[in-house]
Design a protein around this motif. Structure first.
Motif, PDB file in Angstrom:
ATOM      1  N   PHE A 161       3.298   3.466 -15.144  1.00 61.79           N
ATOM      2  CA  PHE A 161       2.546   3.633 -13.912  1.00 61.79           C
ATOM      3  C   PHE A 161       1.403   2.624 -13.845  1.00 61.79           C
ATOM      4  CE2 PHE A 161      -1.239   5.411 -11.895  1.00 61.79           C
ATOM      5  CZ  PHE A 161      -0.777   5.551 -10.598  1.00 61.79           C
ATOM      6  N   ASP A 162       0.650   2.509 -14.941  1.00 59.98           N
ATOM      7  CA  ASP A 162      -0.483   1.582 -14.964  1.00 59.98           C
ATOM      8  C   ASP A 162      -0.034   0.139 -14.753  1.00 59.98           C
ATOM      9  OD1 ASP A 162      -2.162   3.722 -15.396  1.00 59.98           O
ATOM     10  OD2 ASP A 162      -2.294   3.401 -17.565  1.00 59.98           O
ATOM     11  N   LYS A 169       4.007   9.601 -10.220  1.00 54.88           N
ATOM     12  CA  LYS A 169       3.261   9.922 -11.445  1.00 54.88           C
ATOM     13  C   LYS A 169       2.854  11.391 -11.442  1.00 54.88           C
ATOM     14  CE  LYS A 169      -1.147   9.038 -13.642  1.00 54.88           C
ATOM     15  NZ  LYS A 169      -2.080   9.917 -12.968  1.00 54.88           N
ATOM     16  N   SER A 173       0.832  -1.208   0.000  1.00 56.87           N
ATOM     17  CA  SER A 173       0.000   0.000   0.000  1.00 56.87           C
ATOM     18  C   SER A 173       0.865   1.255   0.000  1.00 56.87           C
ATOM     19  CB  SER A 173      -0.935   0.003   1.213  1.00 56.87           C
ATOM     20  OG  SER A 173      -1.903  -1.004   1.079  1.00 56.87           O
ATOM     21  N   THR A 219       1.080  -0.319 -11.110  1.00 55.20           N
ATOM     22  CA  THR A 219      -0.084  -0.289 -10.227  1.00 55.20           C
ATOM     23  C   THR A 219      -0.851  -1.601 -10.303  1.00 55.20           C
ATOM     24  OG1 THR A 219      -0.260   2.112 -10.415  1.00 55.20           O
ATOM     25  CG2 THR A 219      -2.223   0.949  -9.679  1.00 55.20           C
ATOM     26  N   GLN A 220      -1.012  -2.136 -11.492  1.00 58.86           N
ATOM     27  CA  GLN A 220      -1.694  -3.430 -11.630  1.00 58.86           C
ATOM     28  C   GLN A 220      -0.906  -4.539 -10.934  1.00 58.86           C
ATOM     29  OE1 GLN A 220      -4.800  -4.072 -12.680  1.00 58.86           O
ATOM     30  NE2 GLN A 220      -4.905  -1.850 -12.744  1.00 58.86           N
ATOM     31  N   ILE A 248       0.956  -4.178  -8.284  1.00 56.30           N
ATOM     32  CA  ILE A 248       0.758  -4.001  -6.844  1.00 56.30           C
ATOM     33  C   ILE A 248      -0.614  -4.511  -6.420  1.00 56.30           C
ATOM     34  CG2 ILE A 248       0.501  -2.316  -4.975  1.00 56.30           C
ATOM     35  CD1 ILE A 248       2.546  -0.583  -6.492  1.00 56.30           C
ATOM     36  N   ILE A 249      -1.634  -4.161  -7.176  1.00 57.11           N
ATOM     37  CA  ILE A 249      -2.989  -4.609  -6.832  1.00 57.11           C
ATOM     38  C   ILE A 249      -3.066  -6.130  -6.843  1.00 57.11           C
ATOM     39  CG2 ILE A 249      -5.388  -4.640  -7.645  1.00 57.11           C
ATOM     40  CD1 ILE A 249      -4.875  -1.682  -8.557  1.00 57.11           C
ATOM     41  N   GLU A 305       2.174   1.691  -3.439  1.00 52.51           N
ATOM     42  CA  GLU A 305       1.122   2.167  -4.334  1.00 52.51           C
ATOM     43  C   GLU A 305       0.995   3.692  -4.246  1.00 52.51           C
ATOM     44  OE1 GLU A 305      -3.514   1.105  -5.472  1.00 52.51           O
ATOM     45  OE2 GLU A 305      -2.662   0.297  -3.625  1.00 52.51           O
ATOM     46  N   TYR A 306       1.014   4.233  -3.028  1.00 55.88           N
ATOM     47  CA  TYR A 306       0.946   5.693  -2.883  1.00 55.88           C
ATOM     48  C   TYR A 306       2.184   6.374  -3.483  1.00 55.88           C
ATOM     49  CZ  TYR A 306       1.694  10.335  -1.392  1.00 55.88           C
ATOM     50  OH  TYR A 306       2.007  11.670  -1.435  1.00 55.88           O
ATOM     51  N   LEU A 318       3.990   5.484  -5.878  1.00 61.15           N
ATOM     52  CA  LEU A 318       3.884   5.493  -7.339  1.00 61.15           C
ATOM     53  C   LEU A 318       2.937   6.595  -7.806  1.00 61.15           C
ATOM     54  CD1 LEU A 318       3.819   1.700  -8.223  1.00 61.15           C
ATOM     55  CD2 LEU A 318       5.679   3.330  -8.569  1.00 61.15           C
ATOM     56  N   ILE A 319       1.838   6.802  -7.069  1.00 58.42           N
ATOM     57  CA  ILE A 319       0.918   7.891  -7.402  1.00 58.42           C
ATOM     58  C   ILE A 319       1.656   9.228  -7.309  1.00 58.42           C
ATOM     59  CG2 ILE A 319      -1.138   9.157  -6.624  1.00 58.42           C
ATOM     60  CD1 ILE A 319      -2.241   6.360  -5.721  1.00 58.42           C
TER      61      ILE A 319
END
Length: 118
Positions: free
Chosen positions: A94-95, A84, A74, A98-99, A101-102, A77-78, A80-81
């Motif tokens: 980025f996409d 970006k 988590s 993020t995928q 990580i999810i 994930e932040y 990376l945001i």
């Protein structure tokens, strides 16, 4: 004792960590001790804590380290945001990250729920 290298979630987390190291090479040099360091630390924390948890005999300890890995995911994930929003990543990178990580977070959640209580 569990073999962490056999866990698919560890394999995916390790691959993600390698991607983060590669991607952060292109970040501005001024971020070397800031965002680059945080991204690398958070990304390496995910597979590291899975590995450490596998070294514990207790299921409760193993589960605790899986939760720590999920928390690091988590955090990553932040970060990376933030990266970006600072225009350090291209959209597709980025996409993809993020995928990844999810997917890892979902796997960690399922793994945690599959560990028997003691």
């Amino acid at each position: 004792m569990r073999n962490f290298k056999e866990l698919i979630v560890w394999q995916k987390a390790h691959t993600l960590c390698l991607k983060i190291y590669k991607q952060t090479k292109s970040f501005p040099q001024e971020e070397k001790f800031g965002l680059i360091s945080q991204l690398r630390r958070a990304s390496s924390s995910i597979p590291t804590n899975i590995a450490e948890g596998c070294g514990h005999k207790s299921n409760n300890e193993f589960r605790r380290f899986i939760h720590i890995s999920a928390a690091s995911a988590s955090e990553l994930e932040y970060l990376l945001i933030l990266s970006k929003d600072l225009n350090y990543f291209e959209g597709i990178t980025f996409d993809e990250l993020t995928q990844d990580i999810i997917s890892i977070k979902k796997m960690l959640y399922k793994l945690s729920n599959s560990i028997p209580n003691e």
